[in-house]
Design a protein around this motif. Structure first.
Motif: not given
Length: 427
Positions: A106-110, A136-142
């Motif tokens: 998934f890209n950053k926007k997704q 690989y995972v966006y920091n906000a999700i982590l």
């Protein structure tokens, strides 16, 4: 068309999952979280075929949440919005659990699209990845999730699962399936820690097994024939690649020929000749270096030979060179010295090149002392003469300190005699 065996016999309870006792054993944190019924957003990190998808399904059943599955390789933002559209419907009266496999694609926007919905609790996210999520995972999700690492399943833990697979296959076939003990172990060891691969191998063996008196016989030889092409877990762009090449070089540095040959074999089994050659060459220079300077052209010759003949014969010169690097004395003084010099250069400690070393034969009007005054070392005894080489700002700086091996010590002793001073001791 029947679903693969791995899907048909997928575990239904936590205790049926093969391996992952560090996460799912009695009293372990992830098990306690699941049993509490309050499931936070989770990220499952680990190789394929070790239970990540199975555990997500079990969690969905235990919490009675509506399970939606997406795969990062094919899902789009529209697919995410379709999942969101089910929030609050009768279909998802207890909430939605979104299992997003391979989130690294998934890209950053997704990934950002998910944030609003996992933050307000409309959706519980369980994301899985075979790559390091911190890369690989966006920091906000982590920051809104808890990461759990799944491990490769040990062969001895897979053997009971293979036995269970043959039992179920026997029921499906309507006739007994008898597998030799050696066949069970062959399948368990050949799957590279991937339980799904082991299940598929068991099914393939059953389909190919000869029948005698109404019994299907799975021999060790049949299992060997059907699993011999089962390549070890390896991805040239993934974590496993970097783990193997790191272990390969560290084993050579640590002078362990058995471990180094093991990792060399894994690289060659995966067809990764370039990585095997490159790390071998680096190790010869970085870790043996000046302790045995002749090793560099020797290893280069072995690498050239390997690249010329190709696989499978390339394994022979590479094995010779790997054993030589392991058994050779070690010194990293070359690497340490250039790194120290680079540190000064990057910090701006450079200064002007001393006049006598400059590549010019004239002086400007501002030169207080005319002439270059370079002393040609070969014109002096022992081909050496004292003169300034470092810029003024670095005078007295020492980057290279001789190692304690015989080669460097013999050179140090020679220059001590020539220069009339004692070299510094090894730090």
């Amino acid at each position: 068309m029947a679903a693969p065996l791995a899907d048909r016999i997928r575990p239904q309870t936590l205790d049926q999952i093969v391996g992952q006792r560090h996460l799912l054993g009695e009293g372990r944190p992830l098990r306690r979280i699941i049993e509490s019924g309050e499931i936070p957003n989770l990220v499952f990190y680990g190789p394929s075929g070790v239970g990540k998808t199975t555990l997500a399904s079990i969690i969905a059943k235990r919490t009675k949440k509506h399970l939606c599955k997406l795969n990062g390789t094919s899902a789009s933002t529209a697919d995410i919005r379709e999942v969101v559209s089910k929030v609050g419907t009768l279909e998802a009266v207890n909430g939605i659990l979104l299992y997003l496999d391979e989130i690294q694609y998934f890209n950053k926007k997704q990934q950002q699209t998910l944030l609003e919905f996992i933050e307000n609790g409309d959706i519980t996210l369980i994301a899985s990845t075979t790559e390091n999520p911190y890369f690989y995972v966006y920091n906000a999700i982590l920051s809104r999730s808890t990461v759990f690492e799944f491990k490769t399943v040990a062969p001895e833990e897979i053997v009971p699962a293979v036995e269970r697979a043959f039992h179920i296959l026997s029921e499906e076939q309507g006739k007994p399936v008898e597998a030799e003990e050696a066949a069970l172990h062959r399948i368990a060891f050949a799957c590279g820690g991937d339980v799904r691969k082991a299940m598929n191998a068991a099914e393939l063996c059953t389909l190919a097994a000869p029948e005698t008196d109404g019994v299907l016989h799975v021999s060790a030889q049949l299992a060997a024939e059907l699993t011999q092409s089962s390549a070890p877990r390896y991805d040239r762009e993934g974590d496993e690649h970097y783990d193997i090449v790191s272990a390969y070089q560290k084993s050579m540095r640590g002078s362990d020929p058995d471990a180094a040959l093991h990792y060399l074999a894994r690289l060659l089994a995966a067809g990764d000749l370039p990585s095997a050659c490159r790390r071998l060459m680096v190790c010869a220079c970085e870790d043996v270096g000046l302790a045995y300077p002749q090793i560099i052209p020797i290893v280069k010759a072995a690498v050239d030979a390997a690249q010329m003949v190709g696989l499978p014969e390339a394994r022979i010169p590479l094995a010779d060179a790997v054993i030589l690097v392991c058994q050779a004395p070690k010194s990293n003084t070359g690497e340490a010295s250039i790194d120290a010099a680079l540190t000064d250069v990057q910090a701006g400690k450079i200064g002007s090149v001393p006049r006598q070393l400059q590549n010019k034969h004239y002086d400007g009007e501002d030169a207080a002392r005319k002439g270059q005054f370079y002393k040609y070392p070969h014109a002096f005894p022992n081909h050496w003469v004292a003169q300034q080489y470092l810029p003024n700002i670095l005078q007295g700086t020492v980057y290279y300190t001789p190692g304690d091996n015989k080669f460097e010590q013999s050179f140090a002793t020679y220059w001590e005699r020539v220069k009339g001073k004692k070299p510094q001791a090894q730090k």
